[in-house]
Write an enzyme that holds these catalytic residues in place. Structure first.
Site, PDB file in Angstrom:
ATOM      1  N   LEU A 174       0.825  -1.213   0.000  1.00  0.00           N
ATOM      2  CA  LEU A 174       0.000   0.000   0.000  1.00  0.00           C
ATOM      3  C   LEU A 174       0.859   1.263   0.000  1.00  0.00           C
ATOM      4  CD1 LEU A 174      -2.701   1.475   0.197  1.00  0.00           C
ATOM      5  CD2 LEU A 174      -2.585   1.227   2.680  1.00  0.00           C
ATOM      6  N   ASP A 175       0.670   2.086  -1.009  1.00  0.00           N
ATOM      7  CA  ASP A 175       1.386   3.364  -1.137  1.00  0.00           C
ATOM      8  C   ASP A 175       2.898   3.184  -1.066  1.00  0.00           C
ATOM      9  OD1 ASP A 175      -1.069   4.613  -1.328  1.00  0.00           O
ATOM     10  OD2 ASP A 175      -1.201   4.935   0.828  1.00  0.00           O
TER      11      ASP A 175
END
Lengths: 278, 278, 278, 278
Positions: free
Chosen positions: D221-222
């Site tokens: 994530l990210d």
């Protein structure tokens, strides 16, 4: 409950903040935000007060007039959208940005109309259901051309006229008609590269940054009160065309930030300068 | 004529600006600059007032205490130089910058002393005729080491203690002793890269910007109220060492700007945040 | 093993990168970093090659001369510290920054001497055990004054002469003597505010950013090839003096970055521009 | 005459630039621009070569394969527009910017279609005569929802898929399907404020700058390779909503700059990082 903005400027004197805020307090208005500035070089006082409450404009202004020194100016304006007319030539980036911002409710304005001296942006404007007036300068002298535009502008009674890459010089009469209401984006970091082809000038000078300047228009070319400026880094790899391309992002950002400030009544024009309460 | 700064913060209420400025007016003090801010989320009011005139501190503060709501805090401090102690480890760039700024009168401070846990910066400090105390942590536990530093610091009675690249973690007792008076420069754009070796972390993450953060120290690691931050662009050409080298210029600039703000009493600490009147 | 930098520029032609890198390969030199640029407007090729290995300078340059077109220029310079003389007037911030950087090994230079037309910075310079020559211009004409400085400079045989806020205009003869070796920091974002008092000019024009420009000096006032520029935001709160104070941090940062580029041989001067391989 | 871009990366070895440029020279191709980089930590070589001439792709690539070491990868791609599909949720600023840029020919892309999990942007998209596919996630699990989108995307065979504020997390299968072709704009300066509500997090942390990050999407994530980042200054006056509003301008600028880099084939993805030849 309403929200209004009180804009006061006057010769500096002792107790001004106290006097003005007393009057607001007396009128049971809540100060949501207050900014003030004294220019000691010129002995001048500026104050912007965001107020919330039930307004009796007439008595509020009368009370202020009683309290303030001679030579004071004050305006009480409702918070909220301002009506604008946009003037363009051929480039889409600034107009496009403002159209998208109005579309998504991201800017406090209502675009009443767009006027172009070419019809290059007619299609783009009309996608957003905004009237586009094509007023070619071909075959007209400056006075005649501007006269046609003035008629259109005045029909819409705009609060502000935005030059979103309108690439012709305006006459003193036109400029005077919209004093302090005419906002331009110039594609250089003023006062560098005044006049035409600033990117070409920047390229030839070999600068390492290029910029943009949003300013009120006066009758000195590219010399009006500056509202906002910004720059980006460039280098030897950039041709004049690359600079122009990269510069467009700065132009629209600077114009957009300047418009936000003007539309939210955060800008005082004072001589050839501005006081901006960010 | 003196210049002093009045710092007020309290629960928000109607008429606060009016009340405070009325009192200043009554005391015939000139407001040279005034800034205020209301945090509506928390219902809290902040005001910083630069005053000029003849002060009777006692009656001025008494008048304020009468006028302000319960829970108010106000301080009246003289404008001018603050006394600081600087703590360092081995890196010269932040200390060097502050020494040059004091030397040329460019920062409102008097450096009372520098304390290092190594003697690497003794020579540099003494060039400027400032006492350097070398307090090695070798062979001492944290409590003992800090105890020796506290004795030195307290002898100088500084207004602020500046961690100019002091690279050891401080104990809760030490931090509590200098609450809101202990300023650190962290070599990353917090909250990214908390803890040790932020440039190594930044390099490994492949970021395109690195930064620095000046903050008050609290007992959460790298979590105190932020005063100032800035960044510079980097790219794939930068090794972790190159990032560290380039980062030093940001570190000293950010620390320097933060110190100016603190020394000019432009910073309110409020919860884990700051209100900064630039 | 040594590290040297090969700087080549010549009229553009097909196969130049191939030819130059072939020769390096033949000499068993490792290319640690290579940058090239073609200016298509002027048909000119630039290449900077960082090489590592055992060098036979004579045969390497001879091979290059055989391979390159007529009108080529190439230099092979050792990586590492350059010798500089610094000229100053009264302001400490740029000199102080360079002194601290030399002290902490953060810049590839050896400061041979500092020359001032006042003795304001003698004390600071001598703290760092660097000779300071005070050469007052009082009672001398420009030629006489510069003659005295030239004698001192030439004794030190510097690679570069740095004008670290030297506030007098230099004669064409002086400038010609140190062509492409004389670096100045100008306290504005050139070409805005050429000449004296740029902060005063900036204040009066009401700009929203101020900047600094490091450039090689030529005989056009503030018109030499630009190496590096940067800006900071200002606003109506800044007096001309505040701008000057804030500007000092940009001046020293820009000069420092420009010096790093020049000292690491990353800058080609070409006409009135530079090619800078960052 | 055509223009193509040769992208090579391989384990570092002596003479690589020489070998590759020799082959281009032999094929009578003009090198319009060349950039290379060696990552010495990992012993890896990257080179991007803009070529002009008459191409025989097959023999050119065969010659390169003969000359380059084992483990090399090379691509030869035509310069010019790339085909993209854009995925959105409700916010108009990034999509609007790309639409305006395509409209005015300012970005090297053809938008094949826009897919939204709401229909909020259907009207805007269709103003520009681009198909909009509304694929609501209501009543579908992630696999089903993504399956419907994959079918639409694959029908258009895009070079890249752009997440222009698409606010749902994508499954590993979806991400893997578009490896190195899926670009996201995250509304924070990563790695600060990973996950949801970064502006709320930034507000609560009291940061003085907010930013945006454009990156390739991976299954962390990210955490994918960062292409471009930027920041703007904020202060205590900004609510979380004000930060979000101000942040939108940075988001669209960062996404726009990242897209330019990707569309012009200036980005190598390498591990979790990028090499970007600006």
């Amino acid at each position: 409950m309403e929200r209004k903005i009180l804009l006061t400027h006057c010769p500096d004197a002792k107790g001004l903040i106290s006097k003005i805020t007393n009057i607001c307090y007396k009128h049971q208005l809540n100060i949501m935000r207050n900014d003030e500035f004294v220019d000691y070089d010129n002995g001048h006082f500026f104050m912007r007060t965001e107020l919330e409450g039930y307004f009796n404009d007439h008595t509020l202004l009368a009370d202020l007039d009683d309290a303030l020194p001679a030579g004071s100016e004050r305006r009480l304006v409702p918070a909220g959208n301002k009506r604008v007319v946009i003037m363009v030539t051929k480039e889409a980036h600034c107009l496009g940005d403002i159209l998208i911002k109005q579309f998504s409710g991201a800017m406090q304005l209502d675009i009443a109309a767009v006027i172009g001296n070419y019809d290059a942006l007619e299609d783009l404007t009309e996608k957003f259901d905004i009237p586009f007036h094509s007023v070619s300068h071909e075959g007209l002298n400056r006075v005649e051309h501007e006269q046609k535009m003035v008629e259109i502008i005045d029909e819409y009674q705009p609060d502000y006229v935005i030059l979103a890459k309108y690439m012709r010089i305006l006459s003193p009469d036109f400029v005077a008609r919209y004093e302090q209401r005419l906002i331009n984006i110039h594609h250089s970091f003023l006062p560098a590269f005044i006049g035409a082809s600033p990117y070409r000038q920047a390229y030839e000078r070999g600068v390492k940054m290029i910029g943009a300047t949003a300013h009120f228009v006066t009758n000195e070319l590219d010399e009006g009160p500056i509202i906002e400026q910004d720059v980006i880094h460039v280098n030897h790899v950039f041709s004049a065309e690359d600079m122009a391309k990269a510069g467009r992002d700065v132009e629209r950002s600077v114009l957009s930030r300047a418009l936000n400030l003007v539309l939210e009544e955060k800008v005082f024009v004072y001589g050839n300068k501005t006081v901006v309460f960010k």
